[in-house]
Design a protein around this motif. Structure first.
Motif, PDB file in Angstrom:
ATOM      1  N   MET A   1       0.854  -1.199   0.000  1.00 28.98           N
ATOM      2  CA  MET A   1       0.000   0.000   0.000  1.00 28.98           C
ATOM      3  C   MET A   1       0.890   1.249   0.000  1.00 28.98           C
ATOM      4  N   SER A   2       0.626   2.151  -0.947  1.00 33.53           N
ATOM      5  CA  SER A   2       1.450   3.349  -1.070  1.00 33.53           C
ATOM      6  C   SER A   2       1.119   4.341   0.046  1.00 33.53           C
ATOM      7  N   PRO A   3       2.073   5.237   0.347  1.00 37.88           N
ATOM      8  CA  PRO A   3       1.791   6.272   1.371  1.00 37.88           C
ATOM      9  C   PRO A   3       0.601   7.150   1.002  1.00 37.88           C
ATOM     10  N   ASP A   4       0.447   7.457  -0.290  1.00 33.30           N
ATOM     11  CA  ASP A   4      -0.682   8.298  -0.700  1.00 33.30           C
ATOM     12  C   ASP A   4      -2.014   7.607  -0.444  1.00 33.30           C
ATOM     13  N   LEU A   5      -2.096   6.312  -0.777  1.00 34.46           N
ATOM     14  CA  LEU A   5      -3.320   5.565  -0.527  1.00 34.46           C
ATOM     15  C   LEU A   5      -3.609   5.492   0.969  1.00 34.46           C
ATOM     16  N   LEU A   6      -2.575   5.275   1.769  1.00 34.07           N
ATOM     17  CA  LEU A   6      -2.766   5.248   3.217  1.00 34.07           C
ATOM     18  C   LEU A   6      -3.303   6.586   3.724  1.00 34.07           C
ATOM     19  N   THR A   7      -2.797   7.676   3.161  1.00 35.20           N
ATOM     20  CA  THR A   7      -3.270   9.006   3.563  1.00 35.20           C
ATOM     21  C   THR A   7      -4.750   9.193   3.227  1.00 35.20           C
ATOM     22  N   VAL A   8      -5.136   8.777   2.026  1.00 33.95           N
ATOM     23  CA  VAL A   8      -6.536   8.903   1.616  1.00 33.95           C
ATOM     24  C   VAL A   8      -7.440   8.070   2.522  1.00 33.95           C
ATOM     25  N   LEU A   9      -7.007   6.856   2.839  1.00 37.73           N
ATOM     26  CA  LEU A   9      -7.815   6.000   3.714  1.00 37.73           C
ATOM     27  C   LEU A   9      -7.944   6.580   5.117  1.00 37.73           C
ATOM     28  N   LEU A  10      -6.893   7.245   5.595  1.00 38.81           N
ATOM     29  CA  LEU A  10      -6.978   7.897   6.906  1.00 38.81           C
ATOM     30  C   LEU A  10      -7.981   9.053   6.881  1.00 38.81           C
ATOM     31  N   ALA A  30     -17.584  18.234   5.537  1.00 39.59           N
ATOM     32  CA  ALA A  30     -17.305  18.297   4.106  1.00 39.59           C
ATOM     33  C   ALA A  30     -16.400  19.480   3.769  1.00 39.59           C
ATOM     34  N   LEU A  31     -16.640  20.624   4.378  1.00 37.05           N
ATOM     35  CA  LEU A  31     -15.783  21.788   4.146  1.00 37.05           C
ATOM     36  C   LEU A  31     -14.370  21.549   4.658  1.00 37.05           C
ATOM     37  N   LEU A  32     -14.260  20.878   5.808  1.00 35.72           N
ATOM     38  CA  LEU A  32     -12.936  20.548   6.341  1.00 35.72           C
ATOM     39  C   LEU A  32     -12.171  19.652   5.374  1.00 35.72           C
ATOM     40  N   LEU A  33     -12.860  18.690   4.752  1.00 37.70           N
ATOM     41  CA  LEU A  33     -12.209  17.803   3.792  1.00 37.70           C
ATOM     42  C   LEU A  33     -11.746  18.570   2.557  1.00 37.70           C
ATOM     43  N   ILE A  34     -12.576  19.511   2.093  1.00 36.02           N
ATOM     44  CA  ILE A  34     -12.192  20.303   0.922  1.00 36.02           C
ATOM     45  C   ILE A  34     -10.908  21.078   1.197  1.00 36.02           C
ATOM     46  N   VAL A  35     -10.762  21.570   2.425  1.00 38.05           N
ATOM     47  CA  VAL A  35      -9.573  22.347   2.783  1.00 38.05           C
ATOM     48  C   VAL A  35      -8.374  21.441   3.046  1.00 38.05           C
ATOM     49  N   ALA A  36      -8.597  20.298   3.712  1.00 35.83           N
ATOM     50  CA  ALA A  36      -7.486  19.474   4.196  1.00 35.83           C
ATOM     51  C   ALA A  36      -6.904  18.548   3.136  1.00 35.83           C
ATOM     52  N   MET A  37      -7.717  17.966   2.261  1.00 34.69           N
ATOM     53  CA  MET A  37      -7.200  16.971   1.329  1.00 34.69           C
ATOM     54  C   MET A  37      -6.138  17.511   0.368  1.00 34.69           C
ATOM     55  N   PRO A  38      -6.259  18.732  -0.142  1.00 37.12           N
ATOM     56  CA  PRO A  38      -5.168  19.240  -0.994  1.00 37.12           C
ATOM     57  C   PRO A  38      -3.837  19.373  -0.253  1.00 37.12           C
ATOM     58  N   LEU A  39      -3.889  19.520   1.072  1.00 36.78           N
ATOM     59  CA  LEU A  39      -2.648  19.625   1.838  1.00 36.78           C
ATOM     60  C   LEU A  39      -1.849  18.330   1.786  1.00 36.78           C
ATOM     61  N   SER A  40      -2.514  17.206   1.515  1.00 38.50           N
ATOM     62  CA  SER A  40      -1.820  15.922   1.437  1.00 38.50           C
ATOM     63  C   SER A  40      -1.043  15.774   0.132  1.00 38.50           C
ATOM     64  N   GLY A  41      -1.365  16.571  -0.870  1.00 40.47           N
ATOM     65  CA  GLY A  41      -0.709  16.485  -2.167  1.00 40.47           C
ATOM     66  C   GLY A  41      -1.304  15.451  -3.096  1.00 40.47           C
ATOM     67  N   VAL A  42      -2.293  14.684  -2.638  1.00 45.18           N
ATOM     68  CA  VAL A  42      -2.910  13.661  -3.483  1.00 45.18           C
ATOM     69  C   VAL A  42      -3.769  14.309  -4.564  1.00 45.18           C
ATOM     70  N   ILE A  43      -4.506  15.346  -4.206  1.00 44.97           N
ATOM     71  CA  ILE A  43      -5.309  16.093  -5.168  1.00 44.97           C
ATOM     72  C   ILE A  43      -4.968  17.569  -5.032  1.00 44.97           C
ATOM     73  N   ALA A 481      -9.339  10.804  -5.553  1.00 50.87           N
ATOM     74  CA  ALA A 481      -8.196  10.377  -4.750  1.00 50.87           C
ATOM     75  C   ALA A 481      -8.042   8.854  -4.754  1.00 50.87           C
ATOM     76  N   LEU A 482      -9.153   8.115  -4.648  1.00 47.41           N
ATOM     77  CA  LEU A 482      -9.071   6.652  -4.618  1.00 47.41           C
ATOM     78  C   LEU A 482      -8.600   6.095  -5.956  1.00 47.41           C
ATOM     79  N   GLN A 483      -9.043   6.696  -7.052  1.00 48.42           N
ATOM     80  CA  GLN A 483      -8.573   6.235  -8.357  1.00 48.42           C
ATOM     81  C   GLN A 483      -7.086   6.544  -8.553  1.00 48.42           C
ATOM     82  N   ARG A 484      -6.673   7.749  -8.164  1.00 52.77           N
ATOM     83  CA  ARG A 484      -5.299   8.180  -8.400  1.00 52.77           C
ATOM     84  C   ARG A 484      -4.304   7.388  -7.568  1.00 52.77           C
ATOM     85  N   THR A 485      -4.681   6.995  -6.376  1.00 48.22           N
ATOM     86  CA  THR A 485      -3.746   6.287  -5.493  1.00 48.22           C
ATOM     87  C   THR A 485      -3.796   4.780  -5.666  1.00 48.22           C
ATOM     88  N   GLY A 486      -4.652   4.283  -6.575  1.00 49.73           N
ATOM     89  CA  GLY A 486      -4.697   2.845  -6.835  1.00 49.73           C
ATOM     90  C   GLY A 486      -5.595   2.072  -5.899  1.00 49.73           C
TER      91      GLY A 486
END
Length: 610
Positions: A1-10, A30-43, A481-486
């Protein structure tokens, strides 16, 4: 499992946990997710905000406006009245009729749109029956999801799977190929909800306290009994072709015309207001209030050649969609002080008719139309709800004291139900034919509703449930995110590996389960996009026909009963039903298992794999 996929699952686990404890509100999560997910670099941030331009989100917003048009024109109320009339006081019968109606309509149009249209209907039904809205909102969402199992065009996942089959050179599904599975699921759903709704944690009092009078209370207070009459204008009546201002019936005969029902409606305006310039026509039904108890209505009918008609309800209480009442007081600064109702021109200036007068807390015994008004007099006015609302905005001459409870059910555009139904028919026709995309069909309907004056811009914007839209937008980035991280590819590989050598029913059950679980976190349309290729790959590995596998994915994508974020349909009823995450788990999980059992049993019979 890649680090990016692990981040998305968390992120996914954190969101589910917050949804489960309902802290903070789901749209805030939902607003928190919109702000936080780009910080992971996945999207990227642009991808996180892409949901605001997603056609499905625009479609949902447009369908809220369509639902508002049906409410403002009285269509929704009449649907609710029909359901209540047919069901009586039997809550189980009401539940069954509601679910069958929703599933039937949803079979030819968007299930999300059906829910948006029926939410105000259900709210009105529960308010009239003294029930908590949560008793029927969950059955509403369940029936809308089941409607996706009825026909090919009932829901986007069906069309996605159908298109995937065609891309592989297969004929795809027919319009009614889903129906043999959908009908048994609907019947089981009705029976299941009749029992399972007791597991809901219903919040809110079933019978809210009444803080405002009802029209019946004012009929008693102002002694309006036996003052109301319905008369039809005969073809040879001297009133035909005459303006009300020329006839001056109130001064001549003590007759107040409250409402006029046209024999030949124009543009759907069946009821017209008795204004000075209104011209009476042959066949018109006039609703009269006799302000002077000494008036002989039979003499009036004979004098003007009017036919007496029976009353259909006490003091026109069956016409509260068109007309209402309001209690007002005459202030010291009013220009009406010292004038009578006639000389003060109350009806001409306010489009409302005075039918009652209280002075010193008791009904005034004198002639209503000829009594000079005094400071502190309380008047009872009757007329269109629009005029009553205008009166609230101008308290200079008359101060609004009390509005009746029926104001909540007032229909601002009561005469435009045919136009609203025509706009709805255009939308459904475009959606069924596929001539234009669904979102375009809904926007066309919105424009038609506005052009036909079924809705105005203010009511259209107010009708959109922004909390639901924000929640949907906030969850859409998970699909990317789920598609991009496999994550999706990993799930497909595991499924193929674990089903090797198993029986057909076991393979279908596993395919259904994976699709349903994936649908917990992303939209059912995205689920179908991701799982349709997996289903065809499994069929190819087994050397079987792809039809039962594709059908299983389509049905499982619609079986999004388990969480409030599994489908926009569930999200829409969370607020009106006052539900929590746990309510959907308790009701949705067992029924999903029931649908899986039906699917695994029936699909191989309808679509043989070998």
């Amino acid at each position: 499992m890649s680090p990016d996929l692990l981040t998305v699952l968390l992120f996914l686990a954190a969101a589910v946990l917050l949804f489960a404890i309902n802290r903070p509100r789901m749209d805030v999560v939902a607003l928190l997710l919109i702000v936080a997910m780009p910080l992971s670099g996945v999207i990227t941030m642009q991808e996180a905000l892409a949901g605001f331009s997603d056609p499905s989100v625009i479609l949902i917003a447009a369908l809220f406006v369509v639902g508002e048009g049906l409410v403002r024109t009285g269509v929704a109320q009449r649907m609710g009245d029909w359901l209540v009339m047919k069901a009586g006081r039997n809550e189980n019968r009401l539940l069954g009729l509601l679910m069958v109606s929703v599933a039937g309509i949803g079979s030819v149009m968007s299930s999300t749109g059906v829910v948006a249209i029926f939410i105000p209907v259900v709210l009105r039904i529960t308010r009239a029956a003294g029930l908590a809205a949560g008793r029927l909102m969950m059955p509403l969402s369940m029936a809308a999801l089941i409607s996706g199992m009825m026909t090919l065009v009932a829901t986007p996942p069906n069309l996605v799977v159908h298109a995937e089959l065609q891309r592989h050179g297969l004929p795809g599904f027919g319009f009614f190929d889903f129906t043999p599975v959908g009908v048994p699921v609907l019947l089981l759903g009705v029976a299941y909800m009749a029992v399972a709704r007791r597991w809901l944690t219903v919040r809110g009092g079933a019978k809210p306290k009444r803080h405002r009078p009802r029209l019946a209370d004012w009929v008693e207070k102002y002694r309006l009994h036996e003052r109301e009459y319905r008369l039809r204008v005969a073809p040879l009546s001297p009133l035909v072709g005459q303006r009300l201002s020329d006839l001056n019936l109130r001064a001549a005969s003590g007759v107040n015309i409250v409402l006029i029902e046209r024999a030949t409606p124009r543009l759907g305006d069946r009821f017209v207001r008795p204004l000075a310039h209104t011209v009476l026509e042959a066949g018109d039904v006039i609703y009269l209030d006799l302000s002077q108890p000494t008036v002989d209505v039979d003499h009036v009918a004979e004098l003007y050649r009017l036919d007496r008609l029976p009353l259909t309800a006490p003091y026109f209480s069956d016409r509260t969609h068109e007309i209402g009442m309001v209690e007002v007081m005459v202030p010291p600064t009013s220009r009406l002080v010292g004038k009578t109702v006639l000389t003060g021109k109350v009806r001409s200036d306010y489009d409302l008719t005075v039918i009652g007068l209280h002075r010193n807390n008791s009904p005034h015994p004198g002639r209503l139309l000829d009594t000079p008004l005094k400071t502190g007099d309380t008047l009872l006015l009757i007329g269109p709800w629009k005029a009553i609302r205008r009166l609230q905005a101008d308290p200079s001459d008359l101060i609004v004291l009390t509005l009746p409870a029926e104001v909540d059910d007032a229909v601002p555009a009561a005469g435009r139900a045919p136009q609203a139904l025509a706009a709805l028919a255009v939308m459904v026709g475009l959606m069924v034919s596929g001539a234009v995309p669904n979102v375009q069909a809904a926007l066309i309907a919105c424009l038609l509703l506005g052009a036909l004056r079924c809705v105005d811009l203010s009511s259209a914007y107010r009708s959109i449930h922004w909390q639901s839209l924000i929640l949907i937008v906030g969850m859409l980035p998970f699909s990317i995110a789920l598609q991009r991280t496999g994550g999706v590819t990993l799930a497909a590989d595991v499924l193929i590996a674990t089903t090797g050598g198993a029986s057909l029913h076991t393979v279908l059950a596993c395919l259904f389960a994976v699709t349903a679980v994936l649908g917990l976190f992303i939209s059912n349309t995205a689920t179908a996009v991701l799982m349709a290729p997996v289903a065809l790959a499994v069929a190819q590995t087994l050397g079987a026909s792809p039809l039962p596998f594709a059908m299983t994915v389509a049905l499982a994508a619609s079986a999004a009963f388990m969480t409030p974020v599994s489908s926009p349909v569930n999200t829409l009823v969370v607020g009106p039903g006052n539900y929590t995450f746990g309510d959907f788990i308790r009701i949705g999980v067992p029924f999903t298992l029931i649908v899986m059992a039906v699917t695994v049993a029936l699909v191989p019979l309808l679509f043989p794999a070998f």
